[in-house]
Design a protein around this motif. Structure first.
Motif, short mmCIF file in Angstrom:
data_model
loop_
_atom_site.label_atom_id
_atom_site.label_comp_id
_atom_site.label_asym_id
_atom_site.label_seq_id
_atom_site.Cartn_x
_atom_site.Cartn_y
_atom_site.Cartn_z
N SER A 19 -7.16 1.81 3.49
CA SER A 19 -6.43 2.56 2.94
C SER A 19 -6.72 3.63 1.78
CB SER A 19 -4.94 2.04 2.57
OG SER A 19 -5.03 1.36 1.37
N LEU A 20 -7.86 3.16 0.98
CA LEU A 20 -8.34 3.92 0.03
C LEU A 20 -9.16 5.19 0.59
CD1 LEU A 20 -9.71 1.17 -2.20
CD2 LEU A 20 -7.49 1.93 -2.40
N GLN A 52 -0.67 3.07 -3.06
CA GLN A 52 -0.93 4.53 -2.89
C GLN A 52 -0.20 5.60 -3.77
OE1 GLN A 52 -0.68 5.31 1.38
NE2 GLN A 52 -3.01 5.10 1.72
N VAL A 62 0.88 -1.28 0.02
CA VAL A 62 -0.04 -0.15 -0.05
C VAL A 62 0.90 1.32 -0.01
CG1 VAL A 62 -1.79 1.38 1.39
CG2 VAL A 62 -2.03 -1.08 0.98
N ARG A 63 1.55 1.53 0.76
CA ARG A 63 2.33 2.93 1.15
C ARG A 63 3.53 2.85 0.12
NH1 ARG A 63 2.72 2.57 7.61
NH2 ARG A 63 0.58 3.54 8.09
N LEU A 77 -1.69 5.24 -7.33
CA LEU A 77 -2.90 6.11 -7.28
C LEU A 77 -2.90 7.48 -7.44
CD1 LEU A 77 -4.87 3.67 -4.82
CD2 LEU A 77 -5.33 3.88 -7.37
N ALA A 78 -1.89 8.08 -6.77
CA ALA A 78 -1.74 9.44 -6.74
C ALA A 78 -1.17 10.19 -7.82
CB ALA A 78 -0.90 9.85 -5.32
N GLU A 136 -8.28 11.02 -3.31
CA GLU A 136 -7.63 10.74 -4.83
C GLU A 136 -7.65 9.23 -4.91
OE1 GLU A 136 -4.31 12.30 -7.56
OE2 GLU A 136 -3.98 12.60 -5.44
N TYR A 137 -7.19 8.36 -3.93
CA TYR A 137 -6.99 7.20 -3.89
C TYR A 137 -8.43 6.25 -4.21
CZ TYR A 137 -2.75 8.26 -0.84
OH TYR A 137 -1.53 8.72 -0.61
N ASP A 164 -7.62 6.97 2.80
CA ASP A 164 -6.67 7.69 3.21
C ASP A 164 -6.65 9.31 2.59
OD1 ASP A 164 -5.89 6.19 5.21
OD2 ASP A 164 -4.00 5.58 4.25
N ASP A 165 -7.00 9.37 1.27
CA ASP A 165 -7.21 10.41 0.47
C ASP A 165 -8.02 10.21 -0.47
OD1 ASP A 165 -6.43 12.19 -1.89
OD2 ASP A 165 -4.63 12.65 -0.77
N ARG A 215 -1.35 7.52 -14.18
CA ARG A 215 -1.29 6.35 -13.60
C ARG A 215 -1.04 5.15 -14.49
NH1 ARG A 215 -4.91 9.66 -11.73
NH2 ARG A 215 -6.87 9.08 -13.11
#
Length: 140
Positions: A98-99, A56, A51-52, A59-60, A104-105, A101-102, A64
């Motif tokens: 975690s999607l 992520q 993820v990190r 996705l940011a 945009e994700y 978290d932002d 992409r």
């Protein structure tokens, strides 16, 4: 797939995660990954290694990498399909949540979500009453 096989499958499917795991486990580039006692690290490996480190940031990024994102979510679907509380819990809490978290994700992940992963995210959005997604995700 056993919990100890998940790490090898992650690196096979998403080789972009390999540098993180080489550092984590003190391996030289290309050295074999551990094949035992990694199942206990599943939550951390998903969050920190996938993820990190990969998902992520992918996705940011404005441009992409659709192939990378498809491989990431394909791996996530594969692990989520292992119907145990441990694996499903790890995917739900470390990857799917975690999607959120932002925004945009989430927005960038929605077109890539399929099957039970999509259903779980949709339910999560309704449960958490995420603005704009109070009714969950639209059907594909």
């Amino acid at each position: 797939m056993t919990p100890d096989e998940i790490l090898a499958r992650m690196v096979e499917t998403v080789p972009e995660t390999r540098p993180f795991f080489e550092e984590k486990y003190g391996l030289r580039p290309g050295e074999a990954l551990p094949v035992s006692d990694t199942g206990a690290d599943l939550y951390g490996n998903l969050l920190d290694g996938l993820v990190r480190t990969v998902l992520q940031p992918a996705l940011a990024t404005p441009e992409r990498d659709e192939d990378l994102l498809r491989r990431c979510f394909g791996f996530v679907e594969e692990v989520y399909a292992i119907d145990t509380e441990h694996t499903r819990g790890a995917v739900y809490f470390q990857v799917l949540e975690s999607l959120l978290d932002d925004r945009e994700y989430l927005v960038n992940a929605i077109p890539l979500l399929r099957g039970t992963i999509r259903e779980s995210v949709s339910k999560m959005l309704r449960t958490f009453e995420v603005v704009g997604y109070e009714d969950g995700l639209p059907p594909l």
